[in-house]
Design an enzyme around this catalytic site. Sequence first.
Site, PDB file in Angstrom:
ATOM      1  CB  SER A 139     -26.742  42.819  26.736  1.00 54.60           C
ATOM      2  OG  SER A 139     -28.034  42.492  26.323  1.00 54.60           O
ATOM      3  CB  THR A 171     -25.465  37.608  23.328  1.00 54.99           C
ATOM      4  OG1 THR A 171     -24.419  37.977  24.202  1.00 54.99           O
ATOM      5  CG2 THR A 171     -24.978  37.451  21.915  1.00 54.99           C
ATOM      6  CB  THR A 231     -22.880  40.463  22.390  1.00 53.97           C
ATOM      7  OG1 THR A 231     -23.124  40.634  23.777  1.00 53.97           O
ATOM      8  CG2 THR A 231     -21.397  40.184  22.196  1.00 53.97           C
ATOM      9  NE  ARG A 236     -15.682  38.705  28.153  1.00 51.63           N
ATOM     10  CZ  ARG A 236     -16.884  38.367  27.699  1.00 51.63           C
ATOM     11  NH1 ARG A 236     -17.507  39.133  26.835  1.00 51.63           N
ATOM     12  NH2 ARG A 236     -17.450  37.255  28.085  1.00 51.63           N
ATOM     13  CB  THR A 260     -27.318  34.024  24.918  1.00 51.29           C
ATOM     14  OG1 THR A 260     -27.440  35.165  25.773  1.00 51.29           O
ATOM     15  CG2 THR A 260     -28.341  32.980  25.330  1.00 51.29           C
ATOM     16  N   GLY A 261     -24.934  34.201  27.104  1.00 50.16           N
ATOM     17  CA  GLY A 261     -24.491  33.995  28.483  1.00 50.16           C
ATOM     18  C   GLY A 261     -22.999  34.251  28.623  1.00 50.16           C
TER      19      GLY A 261
HETATM   20  N1  GLY Z   1     -22.141  35.996  25.334  1.00 51.32           N
HETATM   21  C1  GLY Z   1     -21.627  37.271  25.248  1.00 51.32           C
HETATM   22  C2  GLY Z   1     -20.315  37.462  25.865  1.00 51.32           C
HETATM   23  O1  GLY Z   1     -19.926  36.723  26.751  1.00 51.32           O
HETATM   24  O2  GLY Z   1     -19.633  38.381  25.493  1.00 51.32           O
END
Ligand code: GLY
Length: 326
Positions: free
Chosen positions: A83, A185, A203, A213, A236-237
């Site tokens: 990730s 991340t 990330t 995106r 993170t998330g």
């Molecule tokens: N937290 C990383 C992302 O959504 O790209």
Amino acid sequence: MDRTNRHTRRNFIKLSALTTGVFSIGKFSAFASPKAEKPIVVSTWRNPDANAAAWKVLQAKGYALDAVEQGAHVPEANPKDTSVGYGGLPDREGLVTLDASIMDEKSNCGSVAFVQGYKHPISIARAVMEKTPHVMLVGKGAQQFAAAQGFKKGNLLTKESEKAWKEWLKKSEYKPYHNPGQHDTIGILALDANGKLCGACTTSGMAFKMHGRVGDSPIIGAGLYVDGEVGAATATGVGEEMIRIAGSHTIVELMRHGRSPQEACEEAIKRLISKRGEEKAKELSVAFLALSVTGEVGAYSTNNVFEYTQTTQREQVVIKSDSYFK
Ligand code: GLY
């Protein structure tokens, strides 16, 4: 529940004897209060090697900005971390696209988004901060800048990540919302011996995301925010959720107005949940980590999977965060 109880109830896993550099894992629960310490580095998830790299800088009385950059380099270069950086899972087109941001104690910031072909977007973000009049570069422009700065180009898609993508293509289902236990991340915050507070976030974003995106990590105030007079926060998330509430900036503002890092993280998660509604929010993995300028740490997450790594002179530990949904 008062804050002391909350901390004694957490699970702590001691990772290393910092003096010897030997990593060992054993459970302990001697941590009775959120004691403020300096220097200190904290990072999202189980990232002992990243913290160790940052600690090397901090222990030598180095600059927190160098510490967070060195720390971020570790997962960025690790092909097994799917990730972040090299080995990150690709988007739907099979392309690894990276996002990163960095901030110093004076709230100078740099960020890059949708970058392809460079292993260390955190260092490109730092170069944007230090060498351009801008804060954020994206896509081809960021890559042109990286090339001009002498960053080495390379392929970031490992055989394993390519295989995972081909497997995903069979069904092409995109379900970013529920990833219990997923290592995501890295956000890393450091307070150095001179009291300087800095942060970094890097990330590869959501696996199999739409091409183009961009998540919260490169968005200043969403995935990362630092005010050297108050505190720092990182996330993170599921990035879309942090962006909606400008999560990291929200936390630092709450700290400015007197909340502890723990209280601020909890309030931000509760705000996010109230906007989404509990039913939907149950499916979301989102977590915040905060560090005050006095060295006090806070963390809170939606679901019960988030942990973070904390390193001080005394010890390096992985700490299970408290969460809204148990
Ligand atoms: N937290 C990383 C992302 O959504 O790209």
